[in-house]
Motif scaffolding. Structure first.
Motif, PDB file in Angstrom:
ATOM      1  N   ALA A 129       5.509  -5.316   1.553  1.00 19.43           N
ATOM      2  CA  ALA A 129       5.116  -5.399   2.957  1.00 19.43           C
ATOM      3  C   ALA A 129       6.291  -5.071   3.868  1.00 19.43           C
ATOM      4  N   ALA A 133       6.457  -1.964   6.505  1.00 22.85           N
ATOM      5  CA  ALA A 133       6.478  -2.317   7.921  1.00 22.85           C
ATOM      6  C   ALA A 133       7.736  -1.824   8.627  1.00 22.85           C
ATOM      7  N   LYS A 257       0.870   0.360   8.731  1.00 18.50           N
ATOM      8  CA  LYS A 257       0.984  -0.963   9.332  1.00 18.50           C
ATOM      9  C   LYS A 257      -0.109  -1.891   8.809  1.00 18.50           C
ATOM     10  N   ALA A 258      -1.309  -1.372   8.640  1.00 17.23           N
ATOM     11  CA  ALA A 258      -2.400  -2.190   8.108  1.00 17.23           C
ATOM     12  C   ALA A 258      -2.080  -2.637   6.687  1.00 17.23           C
ATOM     13  N   PHE A 261       0.571  -5.356   6.862  1.00 16.68           N
ATOM     14  CA  PHE A 261       0.070  -6.588   7.461  1.00 16.68           C
ATOM     15  C   PHE A 261      -0.689  -7.429   6.441  1.00 16.68           C
ATOM     16  N   PHE A 262      -1.570  -6.814   5.690  1.00 16.63           N
ATOM     17  CA  PHE A 262      -2.357  -7.555   4.708  1.00 16.63           C
ATOM     18  C   PHE A 262      -1.484  -8.061   3.554  1.00 16.63           C
ATOM     19  N   PHE A 264       1.660  -8.913   3.855  1.00 12.60           N
ATOM     20  CA  PHE A 264       2.446 -10.027   4.393  1.00 12.60           C
ATOM     21  C   PHE A 264       1.616 -11.310   4.432  1.00 12.60           C
ATOM     22  N   LEU A 265       0.380 -11.235   4.910  1.00  9.80           N
ATOM     23  CA  LEU A 265      -0.473 -12.414   4.963  1.00  9.80           C
ATOM     24  C   LEU A 265      -0.706 -12.992   3.569  1.00  9.80           C
TER      25      LEU A 265
END
Length: 276
Positions: A129, A133, A257-258, A261-262, A264-265
């Motif tokens: 991630a 990013a 970025k998508a 983001f996923f 990282f979550l």
């Protein structure tokens, strides 16, 4: 076990699995990750409500995720192939080495404890991630893949750790290929096909290694939960083409970025579960 469950809890689980399948299917087509990046943490966090012990719930989450990725990858890869976004030559060169990595990763996962699998998932998801990013789009270490034997070692790495994490391969394939100035849409499409190479032997391995494990929940065959499989798979197959359509409709930066983001979550969720 199921007989003693509150009906509202069971209904809630079904709804969660449906939502997971929808979200995972879109991600499979959009990012080439096979949906496992969503499925594993959701199953990991819901299985305790069914009395599944901490020592086997991560194995079940990984095994079930790999099983769902088989059909999801077929659906996603077909859609990408029609759009000409799969590098068939790369699949031929990497396929055997990815397969060898899957065998090694599955063998290790079958004997590793849950904390090890959770830690591997959290750490590697966070690393990928961060790379996606914060790495500038125009920064690459090379304009082509490295020569042998490093090229084959990368393929083994992808197969090995994807099998341990229960993911389809896109989590590693996409950032690694783009690091060598590979077009991201081609990387995503190729990753969706790589997911099938990972999921089939990985699923077989988790079926076999968990077959004689005691205290498995009802509906399990080895480490694969059939209820989760039956609910998630139709949703992922239905919505994977939606993700493919989105992938070919948005700009490259938004796609990266998508993806980050996923990841990282997911990493944060797994770290929290491990520490608590």
């Amino acid at each position: 076990m199921f007989e003693s469950l509150d009906i509202s809890l069971l209904l809630g689980l079904v709804l969660v699995l449906i939502g997971t399948g929808i979200f995972g299917g879109i991600l499979a087509g959009l990012l080439g990750v096979g949906g496992g990046i969503v499925i594993v943490p959701v199953l990991y966090n819901t299985l305790p409500y069914f009395g599944v012990g901490d020592d086997i719930r991560m194995h079940i989450a990984v095994g079930t995720s790999l099983a769902t990725i088989i059909l999801t990858s077929i659906s996603s890869a077909r859609s990408h192939y029609k759009k000409g976004s799969i590098d068939v030559d790369l699949l031929k060169r990497w396929g055997p080495f990815i397969f060898l990595g899957v065998l090694g990763g599955t063998a290790l996962a079958s004997v590793a404890n849950a904390a090890v699998l959770t830690g591997v998932f959290a750490v590697l998801a966070l690393v990928v991630a961060a790379n996606m990013a914060f790495r500038p789009a125009d920064v690459h270490i090379s304009n082509q893949l490295p020569r042998s034997p490093l090229k084959e070692a990368i393929a083994v790495f992808i197969g090995w750790f994807s099998a341990m994490m229960g993911i389809g391969g896109g989590t590693f394939t996409v950032p690694i290929l783009t690091l060598f100035n590979y077009p991201i849409r081609l990387a995503v499409g190729t990753a969706s096909a790589i997911g099938l190479i990972i999921a089939v032997p990985g699923t077989i391995g988790f079926l076999i290694s968990g077959f004689s494990v005691p205290d498995l929940p009802p509906g399990n065959i080895g480490y694969v939960n059939i209820l989760g499989f039956l609910i998630i798979v139709p949703m992922t197959m239905l919505f994977a083409p939606v993700g493919v359509h989105i992938a070919h409709s948005i700009n490259t930066n938004a796609l990266k970025k998508a993806f980050a983001f996923f990841l990282f979550l997911t990493s944060v969720r797994m770290f929290y579960s491990l520490l608590s």
